[in-house]
Each structure stands twice: as C-alpha cells, then as structure tokens.
Scaffold this motif. Structure first.
Motif, PDB file in Angstrom:
ATOM      1  N   UNK A   1       0.806  -1.219   0.000  1.00  0.00           N
ATOM      2  CA  UNK A   1       0.000   0.000   0.000  1.00  0.00           C
ATOM      3  C   UNK A   1       0.835   1.263   0.000  1.00  0.00           C
ATOM      4  N   UNK A   2       2.036   1.227   0.575  1.00  0.00           N
ATOM      5  CA  UNK A   2       2.866   2.437   0.574  1.00  0.00           C
ATOM      6  C   UNK A   2       3.193   2.872  -0.850  1.00  0.00           C
ATOM      7  N   UNK A   3       3.545   1.911  -1.720  1.00  0.00           N
ATOM      8  CA  UNK A   3       3.881   2.272  -3.089  1.00  0.00           C
ATOM      9  C   UNK A   3       2.663   2.814  -3.830  1.00  0.00           C
ATOM     10  N   UNK A   4       1.464   2.388  -3.432  1.00  0.00           N
ATOM     11  CA  UNK A   4       0.257   2.914  -4.066  1.00  0.00           C
ATOM     12  C   UNK A   4       0.012   4.353  -3.634  1.00  0.00           C
ATOM     13  N   UNK A   5       0.375   4.678  -2.401  1.00  0.00           N
ATOM     14  CA  UNK A   5       0.267   6.069  -1.962  1.00  0.00           C
ATOM     15  C   UNK A   5       1.252   6.954  -2.715  1.00  0.00           C
ATOM     16  N   UNK A   6       2.466   6.438  -2.927  1.00  0.00           N
ATOM     17  CA  UNK A   6       3.454   7.181  -3.716  1.00  0.00           C
ATOM     18  C   UNK A   6       2.932   7.397  -5.135  1.00  0.00           C
ATOM     19  N   UNK A   7       2.389   6.331  -5.726  1.00  0.00           N
ATOM     20  CA  UNK A   7       1.856   6.432  -7.088  1.00  0.00           C
ATOM     21  C   UNK A   7       0.705   7.431  -7.154  1.00  0.00           C
ATOM     22  N   UNK A   8      -0.166   7.395  -6.145  1.00  0.00           N
ATOM     23  CA  UNK A   8      -1.284   8.333  -6.118  1.00  0.00           C
ATOM     24  C   UNK A   8      -0.792   9.770  -6.013  1.00  0.00           C
ATOM     25  N   UNK A   9       0.261   9.976  -5.237  1.00  0.00           N
ATOM     26  CA  UNK A   9       0.855  11.306  -5.095  1.00  0.00           C
ATOM     27  C   UNK A   9       1.391  11.808  -6.439  1.00  0.00           C
ATOM     28  N   UNK A  10       2.091  10.930  -7.162  1.00  0.00           N
ATOM     29  CA  UNK A  10       2.634  11.300  -8.468  1.00  0.00           C
ATOM     30  C   UNK A  10       1.523  11.609  -9.453  1.00  0.00           C
ATOM     31  N   UNK A  11       0.538  10.727  -9.521  1.00  0.00           N
ATOM     32  CA  UNK A  11      -0.510  10.874 -10.531  1.00  0.00           C
ATOM     33  C   UNK A  11      -1.393  12.081 -10.265  1.00  0.00           C
ATOM     34  N   UNK A  12      -1.794  12.288  -9.011  1.00  0.00           N
ATOM     35  CA  UNK A  12      -2.658  13.437  -8.710  1.00  0.00           C
ATOM     36  C   UNK A  12      -1.934  14.754  -8.955  1.00  0.00           C
ATOM     37  N   UNK A  13      -0.586  14.763  -8.763  1.00  0.00           N
ATOM     38  CA  UNK A  13       0.190  15.972  -9.061  1.00  0.00           C
ATOM     39  C   UNK A  13       0.117  16.320 -10.543  1.00  0.00           C
TER      40      UNK A  13
END
Length: 400
Positions: free
Chosen positions: A217-229
């Motif tokens: 789940x941590x990597x999904x939070x990182x991915x979400x941070x990148x994509x939403x930016x």
C-alpha cells in the motif's frame, strides 16, 4: 461538475497477485478474462485504455518450475525474459477472442530521462490510442538495474498516466480500498473513501501485502501522489473484481451520484493546479543524480509566488553526489527541527536540471554570478539551475 462520460483516458494497473496464484504461480485466467472483458467494454463506450501489468517474473517462475524468486539480479532478469513473452502471448490470446488489438511497451526510467525519448514515448502512446489499440505496459526487467528502475509498477503506472494526461488511474490490489488499519486483523479498521492530501494520509493507513508483488500500500500512496500531481484522479480498487471499474467510472461521471451507487473504493482527488508537462517530467521522469543544499534566501527566491527566481551559486551551501551538466538533482535545505532541541532535519524543496557539474558547483558555491568565470575560467551560465528547469514541490517554506 463531473467529467464527461465519454472519451476518457483510463490507465489500469494490475499487480502480480491479480495475475498469478501466489502459491503455484499459475495464471488466474478467470480474473484476467474479466479484466479483458472490462477493458473492451470501456473501449466500446468510447474510452481509451492503457494496461500496466506486472507478472513477467511470476509467469517466468512457473515456466521454469521454480518455487521462489532468486536474489541474484541476473537470474531475475533471465526469468523476466522467459516470462515476458508468455505474459504477452496470454494477453494477446485473451484480447484476440474479442477482436481487440494490443501492443507491448517496455520501459525503464532511462528511456524517459532524455526529453526527446520521453516525447517519442508520449507520441507512441498517442498514436496507439488513436488507432484503437490497447497498449500493454511493463517495466523492462530484463535490462533494468537499480539506478534506472521505476521501483515498482505502481510508480510506472503513475508516470504512464501523467505522460498521457489520463483522466483516471486505477490501481488494482487485493483489498477493496485503503483502510485506517489492516482489516484482516483489526475489525475496527475503517475504509478511506476520498483522499484530498496524500501526504497527510500516508502515515495513517496500513494494509496487507502479497508475497509475489513488490508493491504494497505504501507504493500505491506514492503512485497516487505522483498521478494526482499531474492532474490524474487515482483509484484503488479490488483486482479480483475488475468489472467494478465500469461502475466506478459511471459513478464518477454522473452529477451528484448517490454514494451507494458504486463498489467500495478509495479515490484520490486530482490536484486543481497540476504541474505542467516539462516540470512533471523533471520531477518524476528523471533519475536523481545528486543533491544540492541551499540556504533560506535561495529557498525563498525560487519558491515565492510572483518571483520564482532561478537558482544561483550564491545560495548554494554544499553539493552531494557526482553528476554532470543537464542531469537532475534534488534541492534540499538543512534547518533545525521545530521544538526538538536544535536537531537538524532535511526539507525537500524540489528538483532541477543543472547547468554545471557537481565538481564545478562545489567550486562556485556561495559565489556571485560575476565571480564564476574567475573561479572556473569560463561561465557557461549565470545561474546553476534556470527557473524553467526547476520543479518545486515545497508548498510553503515558512510553515514547513
């Protein structure tokens, strides 16, 4: 206002645990068939779809009758080479049943580190989608090494979504959504349905992981941070129920939909002011070759709204790492922790493309621009990083 219900660009990331059985590494054909049917239905509704897939190593392990992934890099790369062709053949067989053409795209971060190559990749995606093809994307594990790896396919899917200006990124996993704790061990864990700030959430949630995947789940939070930016709404949903994507897209494309009209999922809201393409590429597409420490005056100059100056040598305190001209470096500042007895912390400011090498910057740090030629014998630029090549991530320096 809701997004238009047609002509959306949707990126779907499927993890190894949704492709292969964790114990036997056998492909989960029923799950993959549902995914393929869902993608074709999305295509028939007028949407453009990209599939980012893991699974090459898992499929390779099964083909070679190996019980677990080895630790040796060359062995892992060899297994990926065996599995990648079989993985694509499996997808092609499934999509061909529904007359849907697909294309294989293998990427490493190195492929995107050059601006021309980055744009070529974007153009390839654009052409494939305009032809009605579903691109199937994976990291090129056969040649990737640690310095050029994305790290996991969650990150790769976020970068892909940013490259194509996607409307939605679906991260398919082994739970319905994010929870405040592990729902398998804590019956009081609450679902997290909408997230506005990934940073605030990151330390509040946990989730079970799987043995074959490298995500979690941590990597999904990182991915979400990148994509939403990059302006991409990001959704976590259950990988064993890919048909839920159809209901979620319909739900999000409807004005004032009832909350009960969609399956349980977590939605990360896209930023209202996404980064422009070039600066997003600098921040997320490039390998970070080193670190430049700057002082408070420099931070204020490069972050202040209405000013946003270039970074000059006078504001540089020290340099870490070895890098050359035009490589990307991170910018940080050292400052005392608040209410912590004077302990020092690092605050990340952003990232930029340098006009001088690490050796040259070490010699000119703290100097005025007029002194560069005297120090080096030449002056290729009056600034170390031009403001057009600076991607700032710090929101408010005074409050950080």
């Amino acid at each position: 206002m809701s997004r238009t219900s047609s002509n959306l660009t949707i990126v779907i990331k499927l993890g190894t645990s949704s492709i292969c059985d964790e114990e036997t590494s056998l492909p989960l054909l029923s799950n993959l068939s549902l995914l393929v049917e869902t993608i074709v239905k999305l295509r028939n509704l007028g949407h453009k779809v990209i599939l980012v897939t893991s699974g090459a190593i898992g499929v390779g392990l099964r083909r070679l009758e190996m019980n677990k992934k080895p630790k040796k890099l060359a062995a892992i790369q060899a297994i990926a080479a065996v599995g990648q062709g079989r993985l694509m053949r499996m997808y092609d067989d499934l999509f061909s049943q529904l007359n849907q053409p697909i294309a294989q795209i293998l990427l490493t971060r190195h492929d995107l580190s050059d601006r021309t190559q980055y744009l070529n990749a974007v153009n390839t995606f654009t052409e494939l989608l305009s032809m009605g093809v579903v691109p199937v994307v994976n990291e090129n594990d056969t040649v990737s090494v640690s310095e050029i790896k994305f790290g996991d396919n969650d990150t790769l899917s976020a970068i892909t979504a940013g490259m194509v200006n996607a409307d939605y990124l679906f991260l398919m996993t082994d739970v319905d959504c994010l929870y405040t704790d592990n729902p398998r061990t804590n019956p009081n864990a609450k679902p997290v349905e909408v997230v506005e700030d990934v940073g605030e959430l990151r330390n509040q949630v946990s989730s079970p992981g799987s043995s074959l995947g490298t995500g979690g789940m941590f990597t999904k939070l990182v991915a979400a941070d990148l994509a939403t930016a990059a302006g991409v709404t990001t959704i976590i949903s259950r990988g064993s129920s890919p048909q839920n994507i159809l209901s979620i897209v319909k739900h999000l494309s409807t004005d004032n939909p009832p909350s009960s009209s969609a399956p349980l999922h977590t939605r990360f809201l896209a930023k209202d002011n996404p980064m422009v393409d070039r600066k997003w590429w600098i921040l997320h597409g490039l390998h970070t070759a080193g670190t430049i420490y700057i002082d408070e005056g420099a931070v204020r100059a490069i972050t202040k709204v209405g000013l946003k100056s270039s970074l000059f040598a006078a504001g540089i305190v020290k340099v870490m790492g070895s890098f050359v001209v035009h490589q990307a470096v991170s910018l940080v500042i050292e400052r005392p922790k608040k209410d912590d007895g004077g302990e020092i912390e690092l605050v990340a400011i952003g990232k930029g493309l340098v006009n001088y090498s690490s050796t040259e910057i070490s010699r000119i740090k703290g100097c005025k621009s007029t002194e560069i030629e005297e120090k080096l014998g030449y002056a290729d630029s009056e600034c170390v990083i031009h403001r057009d090549n600076l991607a700032i991530t710090l929101k408010n320096f005074e409050d950080s």
